[in-house]
Motif scaffolding. Sequence first.
Motif, PDB file in Angstrom:
ATOM      1  N   THR A  99      24.738   0.519 -53.320  1.00  0.00           N
ATOM      2  CA  THR A  99      23.925   1.531 -52.643  1.00  0.00           C
ATOM      3  C   THR A  99      23.951   1.257 -51.151  1.00  0.00           C
ATOM      4  OG1 THR A  99      21.911   0.224 -52.862  1.00  0.00           O
ATOM      5  CG2 THR A  99      22.375   1.817 -54.611  1.00  0.00           C
ATOM      6  N   ALA A 100      23.802   2.316 -50.385  1.00  0.00           N
ATOM      7  CA  ALA A 100      23.722   2.188 -48.927  1.00  0.00           C
ATOM      8  C   ALA A 100      22.890   3.342 -48.410  1.00  0.00           C
ATOM      9  CB  ALA A 100      25.112   2.198 -48.302  1.00  0.00           C
ATOM     10  N   THR A 101      22.047   3.021 -47.456  1.00  0.00           N
ATOM     11  CA  THR A 101      21.291   4.079 -46.790  1.00  0.00           C
ATOM     12  C   THR A 101      21.823   4.229 -45.378  1.00  0.00           C
ATOM     13  OG1 THR A 101      19.641   2.478 -46.079  1.00  0.00           O
ATOM     14  CG2 THR A 101      19.223   3.670 -48.122  1.00  0.00           C
ATOM     15  N   LEU A 161      20.620   9.593 -45.338  1.00  0.00           N
ATOM     16  CA  LEU A 161      21.511   9.826 -46.469  1.00  0.00           C
ATOM     17  C   LEU A 161      21.514   8.579 -47.343  1.00  0.00           C
ATOM     18  CD1 LEU A 161      24.582  11.478 -44.706  1.00  0.00           C
ATOM     19  CD2 LEU A 161      22.507  12.560 -45.577  1.00  0.00           C
ATOM     20  N   ILE A 162      21.592   8.810 -48.644  1.00  0.00           N
ATOM     21  CA  ILE A 162      21.634   7.697 -49.601  1.00  0.00           C
ATOM     22  C   ILE A 162      22.901   7.829 -50.420  1.00  0.00           C
ATOM     23  CG2 ILE A 162      20.466   6.549 -51.511  1.00  0.00           C
ATOM     24  CD1 ILE A 162      17.876   7.829 -50.534  1.00  0.00           C
ATOM     25  N   ALA A 163      23.707   6.770 -50.383  1.00  0.00           N
ATOM     26  CA  ALA A 163      24.950   6.748 -51.160  1.00  0.00           C
ATOM     27  C   ALA A 163      24.782   5.791 -52.335  1.00  0.00           C
ATOM     28  CB  ALA A 163      26.105   6.296 -50.280  1.00  0.00           C
ATOM     29  N   ARG A 164      25.188   6.250 -53.520  1.00  0.00           N
ATOM     30  CA  ARG A 164      25.078   5.411 -54.723  1.00  0.00           C
ATOM     31  C   ARG A 164      26.407   5.411 -55.434  1.00  0.00           C
ATOM     32  NH1 ARG A 164      20.397   8.595 -54.954  1.00  0.00           N
ATOM     33  NH2 ARG A 164      18.466   7.435 -54.557  1.00  0.00           N
ATOM     34  N   LEU A 165      26.762   4.215 -55.873  1.00  0.00           N
ATOM     35  CA  LEU A 165      28.042   4.026 -56.558  1.00  0.00           C
ATOM     36  C   LEU A 165      27.759   3.707 -58.018  1.00  0.00           C
ATOM     37  CD1 LEU A 165      30.998   4.028 -55.572  1.00  0.00           C
ATOM     38  CD2 LEU A 165      30.879   1.528 -55.532  1.00  0.00           C
ATOM     39  N   SER A 166      28.507   4.320 -58.894  1.00  0.00           N
ATOM     40  CA  SER A 166      28.359   4.025 -60.321  1.00  0.00           C
ATOM     41  C   SER A 166      29.749   3.919 -60.931  1.00  0.00           C
ATOM     42  CB  SER A 166      27.542   5.114 -61.008  1.00  0.00           C
ATOM     43  OG  SER A 166      28.163   6.377 -60.863  1.00  0.00           O
ATOM     44  N   PRO A 167      29.953   3.260 -62.086  1.00  0.00           N
ATOM     45  CA  PRO A 167      28.908   2.658 -62.936  1.00  0.00           C
ATOM     46  C   PRO A 167      28.421   1.331 -62.372  1.00  0.00           C
ATOM     47  CG  PRO A 167      31.066   2.272 -63.879  1.00  0.00           C
ATOM     48  CD  PRO A 167      31.295   3.136 -62.691  1.00  0.00           C
ATOM     49  N   PRO A 168      27.270   0.808 -62.842  1.00  0.00           N
ATOM     50  CA  PRO A 168      26.771  -0.466 -62.362  1.00  0.00           C
ATOM     51  C   PRO A 168      27.728  -1.604 -62.720  1.00  0.00           C
ATOM     52  CG  PRO A 168      25.101   0.677 -63.646  1.00  0.00           C
ATOM     53  CD  PRO A 168      26.391   1.423 -63.821  1.00  0.00           C
ATOM     54  N   GLY A 220      32.223  -1.679 -54.472  1.00  0.00           N
ATOM     55  CA  GLY A 220      31.099  -1.586 -53.557  1.00  0.00           C
ATOM     56  C   GLY A 220      31.385  -0.718 -52.366  1.00  0.00           C
ATOM     57  N   ILE A 221      30.305  -0.309 -51.711  1.00  0.00           N
ATOM     58  CA  ILE A 221      30.421   0.502 -50.492  1.00  0.00           C
ATOM     59  C   ILE A 221      30.669  -0.448 -49.327  1.00  0.00           C
ATOM     60  CG2 ILE A 221      29.204   2.062 -48.946  1.00  0.00           C
ATOM     61  CD1 ILE A 221      27.596   2.999 -51.400  1.00  0.00           C
ATOM     62  N   LEU A 264      30.967   8.284 -56.646  1.00  0.00           N
ATOM     63  CA  LEU A 264      30.087   8.158 -55.493  1.00  0.00           C
ATOM     64  C   LEU A 264      29.224   9.403 -55.407  1.00  0.00           C
ATOM     65  CD1 LEU A 264      29.369   6.463 -52.945  1.00  0.00           C
ATOM     66  CD2 LEU A 264      30.862   8.012 -51.689  1.00  0.00           C
ATOM     67  N   ARG A 265      27.945   9.162 -55.235  1.00  0.00           N
ATOM     68  CA  ARG A 265      27.018  10.283 -55.094  1.00  0.00           C
ATOM     69  C   ARG A 265      26.263  10.088 -53.788  1.00  0.00           C
ATOM     70  NH1 ARG A 265      23.819  13.759 -58.630  1.00  0.00           N
ATOM     71  NH2 ARG A 265      21.851  14.229 -57.559  1.00  0.00           N
ATOM     72  N   VAL A 266      26.230  11.159 -52.960  1.00  0.00           N
ATOM     73  CA  VAL A 266      25.510  11.095 -51.683  1.00  0.00           C
ATOM     74  C   VAL A 266      24.434  12.171 -51.712  1.00  0.00           C
ATOM     75  CG1 VAL A 266      25.676  11.225 -49.181  1.00  0.00           C
ATOM     76  CG2 VAL A 266      27.588  10.278 -50.495  1.00  0.00           C
ATOM     77  N   ASP A 267      23.213  11.736 -51.415  1.00  0.00           N
ATOM     78  CA  ASP A 267      22.071  12.675 -51.394  1.00  0.00           C
ATOM     79  C   ASP A 267      21.355  12.538 -50.066  1.00  0.00           C
ATOM     80  OD1 ASP A 267      21.522  11.484 -54.688  1.00  0.00           O
ATOM     81  OD2 ASP A 267      22.432  13.405 -54.146  1.00  0.00           O
ATOM     82  N   ARG A 268      20.697  13.626 -49.683  1.00  0.00           N
ATOM     83  CA  ARG A 268      19.809  13.526 -48.535  1.00  0.00           C
ATOM     84  C   ARG A 268      18.573  12.704 -48.933  1.00  0.00           C
ATOM     85  NH1 ARG A 268      20.476  16.330 -44.017  1.00  0.00           N
ATOM     86  NH2 ARG A 268      22.071  17.965 -43.933  1.00  0.00           N
TER      87      ARG A 268
END
Lengths: 523, 292
Positions: free
Chosen positions: A305-307, A290-297, A219-220, A253-257
């Motif tokens: 996920t974290a915003t 910014l949106i951070a997503r962690l994978s795999p579930p 987790g984040i 980890l993927r971070v997107d605007r």
Amino acid sequence: MTFSGIPILWALALAAAAAAALALLHRLRVRPRELRVVTVLFWAHAAERTRARVLFERFRHPLTYALLAAICTLLCLAAARPAWSGDPRDRLHQVVVLDAGMAMHGAEDRWNAATTAALHEVERLAGGDRLAVVVADPWPRVIQSFADPTPLVKRKLAEVVPSNRPADRAGAKRLAESLLRGRDHAEAVWIGDPDDEGMDHSAVSWRGVAVPVPKENAGIVWMTFEPAAGDPLRGSVQIRVGSWGPTARDVTLRVDRGGGAPLLEETRLVTPGEMADFVVPDLPADGDALIARLSPPDGRPADDTATFRVPLRTPIRVCGDDAVPDALRAALTATPSVQWTDTECSVELRVGDGPPITGGTPIRGSDHDFENAVCGNGRGIAPTADARILLQAGEGVLVASVGGPRPQLLLSDALWGDGSDVPARPALAVMLVQTLRTLAGWDDDPVTVPAERAVEDPLWALGDAVTTMPGSRTASAVAPAIAESPKGEVRRSWWPSLTAALLGLAFVAFLVEAALHARGRIP
Amino acid sequence: MARLFSEEFVRAIERLRIVTRQTPRGGRHAEHRSADLGSGMEFRDFRAYVPGDDVRRLDWNLYRRSGRLFLRLFEQPEDLPVAILLDVSDSMFFEAPPRADAARLATAILAAVALQQHDRVTLQPFGADLLPPLSVNTGRAGLRRVLTYLERLGPAGPTNVVRAATRFAARRQRPGLAAVVSDFFDPAGAVGVTEALGHLRHRLALVQVIRSSDAEPALNGELRLLDCESGGAVDVSITRESVGRYRQAYAAFTDELSRFAARRQAVHARIDADRPILDQLDELFAGGVLVT
């Protein structure tokens, strides 16, 4: 006696209401159209033979209706799981406290297991026992009181959604104990992560039901914005990811605007109990999300996920009159966060003279001599302004003032006199810039996700281990401090005997109706 | 009278005849062959002479040849009492056109043919009970009286064929031909009707007045059927099954009448009230003759 937890009087009232509804439908049935014919000799023969075979025709006779209604009622009561209520003095009052906080949020299997455990507690109760349910989330509340019919519990639990914030467990327990105050035969059941806080000294008998935890999780932990060393208008976003479980695992980890533009996608091997830091470098402090997503579930998707919103930092526009020394002006504008302007500005810099005052004395209103002295040209601090002395050196003083039309930074020109060494101090520029930032509303600390995530990290199934730093191997290996309490006894009486009796009565009524029909007594 | 009985009708019935297999004795001279031997014109048989016989009937040619005395015997034509039990109950006048019209036309036919053959005709209408009858002898005047009488008949209560037949049989009149013109919708059913008719000593002719809707009812939906005579109600759901059972009941009713007619060697004719009576004369008079 109860029927699915409903007292017999209520059950009979429901049955009477259903019978009345059937009777009303019977009266409102479509009436046949009258028609005169030359003879009914042959129709009488045809109707006599067919009436018995048409189901709704049999409702025409009141006795048939009564027997069929009795059969239906007995079948419904038999299917309603009748149970003896027992002696009221032996009635148990039980409160089920269900953890619906962040530990259950997003983890559907955990929440399902918790609600299943709650329904199992309901099943254990005898017909006369009373049940209340308290939901433990940030706002503990009673969703099922002792007066509510027990069959409604399942529907009420289906409406509860776990919160993404920590549960107020202590508050939920106090609420549960208040419901049981003064009752002799009482029990409280905690369903969730092991938590015996406050249970030992409670007047109420507590029992815990642990909800199974996932075997592993990543987790984040937090996200933060670190300004660049020389340019506070830019910085980097750092994301810390933690993991625990039996083996190391690759996490991406993927971070997107917020608008969807990708900023980072990186995969690391994370060892259980350790952390990995990801960095998105060189971002402007433009206030974007910014949106951070962690994978795999995994088993706890809530912490995957974290915003995060990058602070919005624009250059601080400072203005002032000709009295501001050029050297001071140059010192301020040496940092890119400050811009000197002759037009609209966010902070005003003013220099004036005035008598020395006692350091640390807050200045209020416009009656003070220093204020009048500083504002000897007629301009002064607004009566509602709140001012603080930031620096006093001899007769020189630096004051910051907020309120009024805009924030002000006031300096007495004694600071710049020939006898003052203040201008030579390198820290003055830093102080001035920091003060300007403060007056402009800039925060000093890096912006992060809510602190609760670091303290009550959902990574950690063991609440007691949170006091250690995240990422500690030791924390991963700590065994639960609270063992699960033994399961409570099953109090429900054997209801199949009542069901069989009701089915038998229904069968007898059916035989009576068939016999009367065979003898031609009823159509 | 012109409403029911047109000139065409009267002409059509002039060529019809009633023939019975057995003519009751004791009647007056008419056109029916009887078992009696009498003074008719038609030779029938010889009989040995016994003292007291009419010597004018001795056959002398036979005496010359045989030496013995024999009498010639001739046919004795007699009349056939024709009683027509006409159903004028409420059900016969219920529909449009009423069955009573066809029934009266059939009655007029039977009466006219009988009168032509010099038979004595008795019209016996009935409803809930027997009404005052009309008896006429031969001749055109008699036919006129019959037609006028029929025109004036109206509804006479609920159908009671059983009572009518029982009371008529109790009169013990000279048996002849009894024609029952009715729809036979008696509450006692076909079995009760045939049982009552069985008490009659007459030769029987059953003229059943029917309609196509009797066998094939054109009904649908949820109905409460009210009997036009008794007012009795029957709630029925018109379904395929219920219509099937109705047809079975009606067929059984008609079959019972037919079986009874066959046992009694009687005529069982069905007259459709919706068709012109003249088109249905063959039902009654096959080949122009009603044989009972």
